[in-house]
Structures are given as C-alpha cells and as structure tokens.
Scaffold this active site. Structure first.
Site, short mmCIF file in Angstrom:
data_model
loop_
_atom_site.label_atom_id
_atom_site.label_comp_id
_atom_site.label_asym_id
_atom_site.label_seq_id
_atom_site.Cartn_x
_atom_site.Cartn_y
_atom_site.Cartn_z
N HIS A 1 0.78 -1.23 0.00
CA HIS A 1 0.00 0.00 0.00
C HIS A 1 0.82 1.29 0.00
O HIS A 1 0.28 2.37 -0.12
CB HIS A 1 -0.95 0.04 1.20
C1 UD1 Z 1 -1.69 5.89 5.45
C2 UD1 Z 1 -0.34 6.33 6.01
C3 UD1 Z 1 0.62 5.15 6.04
C4 UD1 Z 1 0.00 3.94 6.74
C5 UD1 Z 1 -1.31 3.62 6.05
C6 UD1 Z 1 -1.99 2.42 6.66
C7 UD1 Z 1 0.29 8.64 5.50
C8 UD1 Z 1 1.19 9.50 4.68
N1 UD1 Z 1 0.28 7.34 5.18
O1 UD1 Z 1 -1.50 5.55 4.08
O2 UD1 Z 1 1.79 5.52 6.73
O3 UD1 Z 1 0.88 2.85 6.65
O4 UD1 Z 1 -2.16 4.76 6.17
O5 UD1 Z 1 -3.04 1.97 5.89
O6 UD1 Z 1 -0.35 9.13 6.40
N2 UD1 Z 1 -8.73 5.19 1.17
C9 UD1 Z 1 -9.98 4.61 1.16
N3 UD1 Z 1 -10.59 4.41 2.37
C10 UD1 Z 1 -10.05 4.78 3.55
C11 UD1 Z 1 -8.80 5.40 3.54
C12 UD1 Z 1 -8.14 5.59 2.35
O7 UD1 Z 1 -10.49 4.25 0.12
O8 UD1 Z 1 -10.68 4.56 4.61
C13 UD1 Z 1 -8.02 5.37 -0.13
C14 UD1 Z 1 -8.31 6.71 -0.79
O9 UD1 Z 1 -8.29 6.52 -2.18
C15 UD1 Z 1 -7.09 7.55 -0.40
C16 UD1 Z 1 -5.99 6.51 -0.39
O10 UD1 Z 1 -6.62 5.32 0.10
O11 UD1 Z 1 -6.83 8.60 -1.26
C17 UD1 Z 1 -4.80 6.88 0.45
O12 UD1 Z 1 -5.22 7.14 1.81
P1 UD1 Z 1 -4.27 8.01 2.79
O13 UD1 Z 1 -4.92 8.16 4.10
O14 UD1 Z 1 -3.80 9.25 2.09
O15 UD1 Z 1 -2.95 7.14 2.94
P2 UD1 Z 1 -2.75 5.57 3.08
O16 UD1 Z 1 -2.23 5.05 1.80
O17 UD1 Z 1 -3.93 4.88 3.65
#
Ligand code: UD1
Length: 355
Positions: free
Chosen positions: A201
């Site tokens: 991820h």
């Molecule tokens: C975040 C953390 C990472 C951690 C990870 C655990 C940062 C920079 N990264 O990454 O360190 O290891 O969480 O999972 O803070 N999305 C959904 N549903 C959700 C949440 C996210 O669909 O409930 C999707 C969305 O498309 C979003 C993407 O995931 O844009 C990225 O989510 P984001 O919170 O920016 O970072 P993670 O990749 O989850």
C-alpha cells in the site's frame, strides 16, 4: 486528587492498533489519568477504521474530525484546524501521537504550536529518504516532541545523532503488547496448504505503476497460493494496470481486522509486504517477510536475516523467496510486549515533575 489528561490523536489503521494497547494501559491507571481520543478521519472505511475499534475494544473517539482523503497538505491542514479547537477546549496535559502518518505530524505541529507537551510513540525511526511521505512525518514529529518512546536501540541512536538525548526511552514495540500472550488461531479455511500472505500500500508502489507491475509480475510467477489483502488505493492502482488482474493462485481479500491479520501472518510460509506493521509482526512469529520497498526502518530484522529487502523488483522478489534460509538467531529485538507500561510510567514521572 486531579487526574492528568492524556489526549491521543489517531487517524489511520496502524495507529488504531497502537492506540488499543495504550488505551488498555491507561485504563489500568484510571485513578491517575483520563484519556480523550481524537480520530482525524484520515481512514474512514469500516475495513480501515471501524472494525479495529470494534474488535480491539477501543471506545468510540470523543471527536472525529472527518478530514478524509486528499492532498497530504490539505489532510494535515484540516487536521490542525480541527485539533486547535479541541486542544483549547480540552486543555490536555499531554498529547500522544503514534507512528508516522499525516495525522501524526499534523497533531504534533498543532500540539507544539499550542504549547502542549507532546509524546511520540514510535519515535526515532528513519528510512533516510525524504521522498517517502512517512519519513517527512517522522522528522517533523520528532523535531517538536518532548518525550520520545522508541521501539529499538537503533531508534535511540538515530535520535542521539540528532542531538536528542533527554526523555528518550527504548520501550519495544507497542503493537506487541496486544499480541504477546494471545494465541492467534489458525484460519480453518486455509487447511495445510502453504501460502504467502501479501499486502502492498505504500505510495512508492501504488503511485508508481512501473513498481507495481514488477511486484504483480513476481506474484504471477510464484508457485505458492497467495492471499493478497488489498488496500483500497492498491485496488485502484491495480485496476489502472489491468481491471481483470486475477491469477488463479491469488485470492484477493479486503483488508482484514487485526486478529485475522495476525492469524494470516502467523500461519504463512512467507509474507510479501511494504507494511511496517507486518514486517515486525512477521518477525515476531518467525515468518520471513520479503519487503517490496527499497528500505525499512526495522533494520534489526534484516540484520538478523529474518526479513529481506527485495524492493519492487520481480527478480529480487523471486530470488528472495527461493534462497531464503532460516537464520540461527532470533533475539526478540523488537521488545517483549510491555511497552505500554513503560510509556505510562515515564509519562507519569514527567508530568508529576512539572506539577
Ligand atoms: C496511510 C499512512 C501510512 C500507513 C497507512 C496504513 C500517510 C502518509 N500514510 O496511508 O503511513 O501505513 O495509512 O493503511 O499518512 N482510502 C480509502 N478508504 C479509507 C482510507 C483511504 O479508500 O478509509 C483510499 C483513498 O483513495 C485515499 C488513499 O486510500 O486517497 C490513500 O489514503 P491516505 O490516508 O492518504 O494514505 P494511506 O495510503 O492509507
């Protein structure tokens, strides 16, 4: 006697796990502490958030800022704007932040600007690459913390190099507090067939389709059954390469809860992952993890030979699995599951001395 007020800020999956361990410990000392929980809303899907609160018995957060997904700067700004009001209203004695997400660094900056004491759980870890969003969060958070709880000696050394010598405590990994002493049951449906448990991820792999292609190519060639717990952002990235990507030996599952994940790791032949949490947990269960990132902060597990950094590289991933040999030593270098107690004791000493 008035109690010390601890305010924890969490927002993303790995933080809920660490919060569960910390909350359990704070509850044990409820005569001395009260605990306010703020959820930033960085993760919001049930799979990514709610299920952890349910299964790990974390009370509903006192506040949810609902910052959602978006540009990291916007996520952090929304988080800080919400937190400043809460900090002013709650006036906590200390703010606790966990790990290295955008929520962590936003809360750290906000606490320091509000002149509130700040403790960082999982301080001192470094990946030495500022293109990694988590690395920036690590650096920002440690630059303004008052108390540093670091899981490893390497963490302490990193902090020392940056001149941080006071209030640095090596505690071991807080997630182990949940796992030690708890048996993670085998998953019945897996029978005895050996399998690889896989997650992916990190931005370096999901935002760079060349890297993701290399990883998927390795997966296609592996001779094991693969259980791939797929993060929503990875699902979207895989779809950009091939909407019907579904090799017969690969089972795609939604991100499982904490205990189910533990069972998948514990019973796996190998893990393939870029998750810091799974890298540690695999080490704990003595299951080798092939790391599809170019580096890791859990360097001790590499030095002992349990985990291997293959990077997003087909050949190196396949070679790592083919050539892996069980190391002779396993030193439990990530702690013994008592981090929560050590942390709460030091917080108590620190706040008492400032009364
Ligand atoms: C975040 C953390 C990472 C951690 C990870 C655990 C940062 C920079 N990264 O990454 O360190 O290891 O969480 O999972 O803070 N999305 C959904 N549903 C959700 C949440 C996210 O669909 O409930 C999707 C969305 O498309 C979003 C993407 O995931 O844009 C990225 O989510 P984001 O919170 O920016 O970072 P993670 O990749 O989850």
């Amino acid at each position: 006697m008035s109690k010390f007020k601890i305010l924890s800020v969490v927002g993303a999956r790995p933080q809920f796990i660490k919060l569960a361990a910390m909350h359990r410990t704070i509850e044990m000392y409820s005569n001395d502490f009260e605990h306010v929980i703020v959820h930033s809303g960085q993760h919001y899907d049930f799979n990514m958030s709610g299920q952890f609160f349910e299964e790990l018995n974390i009370p509903n957060p006192n506040y949810n800022l609902e910052i959602g997904s978006g540009h990291h700067v916007v996520q952090m700004a929304k988080c800080m704007m919400g937190l400043v009001e809460i900090f002013e209203k709650e006036e906590p004695h200390i703010v606790l932040v966990y790990g290295d997400t955008n929520t962590t660094s936003a809360a750290a900056i906000c606490a320091s600007k509000c002149n509130i004491k700040l403790a960082h759980i999982e301080a001192g870890l470094r990946e030495w690459d500022k293109t990694i969003p988590e690395e920036i969060n690590k650096l920002l958070t440690d630059s303004v913390s008052d108390l540093y709880f670091t899981p490893t000696e390497t963490g302490r050394e990193n902090l020392l190099k940056e001149g941080k010598i006071e209030n640095v405590f090596v505690t071991g990994d807080i997630s182990l507090d949940l796992i030690t002493g708890k048996k993670t049951e085998a998953i019945a449906s897996l029978s005895d067939e050996p399998y690889i448990f896989m997650t992916c991820h990190r931005a370096a792999n999901t935002d760079n389709l060349d890297n993701l292609r290399e990883i998927l190519l390795a997966v296609e060639q592996l001779k094991y059954r693969i259980i791939f717990a797929i993060h929503p952002r990875t699902r979207k990235a895989v779809d950009r390469i091939n909407t019907s990507w579904a090799p017969e030996h690969v089972t795609l599952i939604n991100p499982p809860g904490f205990w189910e994940t533990q069972a998948y790791i514990r019973n796996a032949k190998f893990c393939i992952t870029d998750s810091g949490g799974i890298i540690k947990e695999a080490y704990f269960y003595k299951v080798p993890a092939i790391i599809i990132d170019k580096q890791t902060e859990w360097i001790e597990t590499i030095n002992e030979g349990w985990n291997i950094i293959a990077g997003p590289n087909t050949k190196r991933i396949l070679a790592a699995i083919e050539n892996w040999q069980k190391p002779e030593i396993h030193t439990n270098c990530l702690g013994d599951g008592r981090a929560g107690n050590l942390i709460i004791k030091e917080i108590h000493n620190y706040l008492n001395a400032r009364k």
